[in-house]
Scaffold this motif. Structure first.
Motif: not given
Ligand SMILES: [Mn+2]
Length: 316
Positions: A45-56
């Protein structure tokens, strides 16, 4: 419910996982923990995590930087973790999924999605993902990985304040124990979680030295522009200072006045007196024990202090 969720997961070959903006460890832990489990147990399966990176929090996980046009092809499943309302979802393409699945432990104020799994008894969404994993382990022989275990454990640690908040139940401990069976480097995890830059540590020292404690049990701290500039701390970063003197004996409520260009940002906390009415009086609001407001000038700052002192006096 869990069977239904497992069926949906098995139906789609592409799954996009989202969480709330400005993510905390539980948002990232549940999102990335679930993604890691899906990638491992369904390698095709193709699984993606999406959202802005949180630098800390990049030590926990990093997002998948993908060209979202891949979604324009086959229908995909969208899962949103740890997010009570759609306005807080970090990203846009979650609307494009064929089906939407909400997994959350906040009160279900906005019941969005085709399938909604909300458990307000759970300490964290990460705890729910472990619960779901155990179900899928029984039904489909899912396997846990050390990386997924680390992420899910981190999410529980974050939302329970290291198992000290009242949301920590026997079930929280049982599910945390499930992932603690794996060789997670908890020392490394806790170190990264609670470390801060030297400039922040030095500023904490200044705040501890300089905050005022009134006879009513009100703690007062003024964060001037000058002070924040001296330590190179932004207004947003200064919120990390909020609880550093909360353990002071006799303290009932406390307030930070953060100087902005043309007003003061007011952060209020309490251990007893209900302070959100003061926030409402001054262009703000929030929870009874934690809220925020604004003060236009020095005069309004003094008014807020007077109102808080009165509340503390009544509460004793
Ligand atoms: Mn959470």
């Amino acid at each position: 419910m869990k069977q239904n969720i497992l069926d949906r997961i098995e139906t789609y070959s592409t799954i996009a996982i989202y969480r709330h903006e400005k993510p905390d460890p539980d948002a990232l832990g549940s999102q990335a923990g679930l993604a890691t489990l899906l990638k491992y147990n369904y390698p095709n399966k193709k699984i993606y995590m999406l959202g802005e990176e949180e630098p800390s929090l990049t030590f926990l996980t990093k997002m998948d930087n993908i060209d979202t046009s891949i979604f324009s092809g086959e229908p995909f499943l969208t899962i949103v973790c740890d997010t009570g309302n759609t306005e807080r979802i970090d990203g846009e393409d979650w609307k494009e999924g064929a089906e939407l699945l909400k997994i959350d432990h906040h009160p279900n104020v906005e019941p969005y999605g085709d399938i909604i799994w909300v458990n307000t008894e759970a300490s964290s969404t990460s705890e729910m993902i472990i619960d779901f994993f155990l179900f899928a382990k029984t039904e489909r022989n899912w396997e846990m990985t050390t990386e997924a275990a680390r992420l899910l454990y981190a999410g529980i640690v974050g939302d329970t304040g290291r198992f000290q908040f009242s949301n920590t139940t026997p079930q929280t401990m049982r599910l945390a124990a499930e992932v603690l069976e794996y060789p997670i480097d908890t020392t490394e995890l806790f170190t990264r979680f609670y470390e801060s830059d030297e400039k922040m540590v030095r500023l904490k020292g200044r705040v501890l030295e300089e905050f005022e404690l009134t006879e009513e049990g009100l703690g007062i701290m003024h964060l001037t522009k000058e002070l924040l500039e001296e330590y190179e701390i932004t207004i947003n970063e200064s919120s990390a200072l909020m609880n550093i003197f909360s353990g002071t004996k006799g303290l009932q409520a406390w307030v930070f006045f953060v100087e902005e260009d043309d007003q003061y940002r007011v952060r209020l906390r309490s251990k007893g007196p209900v302070i959100n009415e003061v926030a409402t009086n001054h262009n703000g609001g929030g929870h009874p024990m934690a809220s925020g407001a604004k003060a236009a000038d020095e005069t309004e700052v003094k008014e807020i202090i007077a109102e808080l002192k009165e509340l503390c006096r009544q509460h004793t």
